[in-house]
Scaffold this motif. Sequence first.
Motif, PDB file in Angstrom:
ATOM      1  N   PRO A   1       0.839  -1.203   0.000  1.00  0.00           N
ATOM      2  CA  PRO A   1       0.000   0.000   0.000  1.00  0.00           C
ATOM      3  C   PRO A   1       0.873   1.251   0.000  1.00  0.00           C
ATOM      4  N   VAL A   2       0.557   2.202  -0.867  1.00  0.00           N
ATOM      5  CA  VAL A   2       1.306   3.458  -0.929  1.00  0.00           C
ATOM      6  C   VAL A   2       0.317   4.618  -0.859  1.00  0.00           C
ATOM      7  N   GLY A   3       0.812   5.843  -1.036  1.00  0.00           N
ATOM      8  CA  GLY A   3      -0.032   7.022  -0.919  1.00  0.00           C
ATOM      9  C   GLY A   3      -0.942   7.229  -2.111  1.00  0.00           C
ATOM     10  N   THR A   4      -1.576   8.392  -2.143  1.00  0.00           N
ATOM     11  CA  THR A   4      -2.562   8.686  -3.175  1.00  0.00           C
ATOM     12  C   THR A   4      -1.938   9.190  -4.474  1.00  0.00           C
ATOM     13  N   HIS A   5      -0.628   9.451  -4.469  1.00  0.00           N
ATOM     14  CA  HIS A   5       0.069   9.920  -5.665  1.00  0.00           C
ATOM     15  C   HIS A   5       1.330   9.070  -5.864  1.00  0.00           C
ATOM     16  N   PRO A   6       1.791   8.910  -7.093  1.00  0.00           N
ATOM     17  CA  PRO A   6       2.912   7.990  -7.352  1.00  0.00           C
ATOM     18  C   PRO A   6       4.298   8.557  -7.108  1.00  0.00           C
ATOM     19  N   THR A   7       4.454   9.887  -7.057  1.00  0.00           N
ATOM     20  CA  THR A   7       5.809  10.450  -7.063  1.00  0.00           C
ATOM     21  C   THR A   7       6.464  10.673  -5.702  1.00  0.00           C
ATOM     22  N   PRO A   8       5.759  10.716  -4.565  1.00  0.00           N
ATOM     23  CA  PRO A   8       6.468  10.834  -3.283  1.00  0.00           C
ATOM     24  C   PRO A   8       7.434   9.670  -3.044  1.00  0.00           C
TER      25      PRO A   8
END
Length: 462
Positions: free
Chosen positions: A133-140
């Motif tokens: 699971p990652v955040g709501t945007h791909p670039t962080p």
Amino acid sequence: MAFVPNHCYVAKNTILSMQKSLLKINEPDYEQCLADLFNGHAAAASPSCIVQPRTNAELQQAIRWCFEEDRKICIRGGGHSKQAAVDGAVMLDLSKHLHQVTLLDDGVHVKVQGGCNMGQLLRVLKESKRMVPVGTHPTPGFGLLCMGGIGHIGRSHGLTIDHICELRGWRSNGEPFLLHADKEDGNAWQMMRGAAIFLGIIGEATLKTSTRQPLQVKRTRDPLDRLWWWIQTAESLPKSWSCSLILGTPPDQNTAAVLAMAVSTMSDDSTTETTDLPHQWMANVNGQEELPNFNLPLQNGESEPEQSMTTSRYERLKTRNYSLSIPKGHGKELSDRLTMLMHQRPNQHCRIDLQHIGGAIGEIPIEETAYTGRGCEWSLVICGVSPPGCSQDDTDQANQWADQAFDLLRPMAQHCYIVERHPDSPIYQEQLKLAYGPLLEPLKQLKHQWDPYNRLALLETQ
């Protein structure tokens, strides 16, 4: 015991050996590196130099050199943080070379270098039908990975930090560390998962992956007066679903609206429990990297074409962000305060996101990590936006609006998700207290051991 500078650490030719990785002020590559940063404040900064290490050994060498030369350090991973580049500091840019992702032989665990962003991680795992699971945007990048990691499948799979099995890196003097759950290290293992930015530089993380699952996403763009209904509806959903909200102005209208974006892993129980959830647009996708952008769409559901960054790194969109975690049950009062804030915005670029948490996030014992917002239902991201070319007065108004929003919502909050920090603000100490609660004093003690000369992020107001 606190350490003291030891000049035997670094040979006299250290800086010469780093020449290929060193970018100096006014050099074209120095300017381009800063222009490539996502965060407008960081892009406009003037670090004393930029080091783009090619190996972990070279990264350690650079950290030791900074310590010997009494230099502040800032870390560039994904480039989203205001502190990715800081005036006068040495910027360690890990994104240029140190972004390798390696799935281990067991097919379950993955090693990720410190310059990798979450989109790169998902793309590699996709080939092996794995995910985290990652955040709501791909670039962080690692700022998200090691501070929490709130995303669309967090309610069913937990935070990104909940999947970290091992961390390797260096203290601010270049001394290496290796942390994992079975190692006796006092409270360092707990603190580095939620407060790493204050303590050390992470060169590599090992995460436990799970089988990649298809997702169903339902999106609706509604008038702002539907906010209370959406909050109530989201709080009644099973943990297999999240329903995050954006309050802002869509690109093709002039009034504030709500975007509701509900996401679920595809399974028999999750897809039948919410068949009546209203939606204008629905899609089944193969993984997180295929989800629609978490931004207010056009009337037809499509995303507005991304605008290219301006040629000058000094003329970029800038933000003041706060993130407060709020438990369920404040529906009407929360809706009323958010609606009032939206009507008081100084410009149409300012927005507030309600990232839906709870579920599996709250099932992890709170003492496991330094993330203390596990009892909450919402992570509210307040974003005061200063568009490119605006005046200083306009910027001040956007910042003041964000500060006022923090003050207005603070009485409901049980936690502050401190990914973005403002050490020059009087609110900073309140942020820290909310973020760490009873862990703040032990964290300060650990920082005194690991970073006594404050080369890294500060735990005090500037």
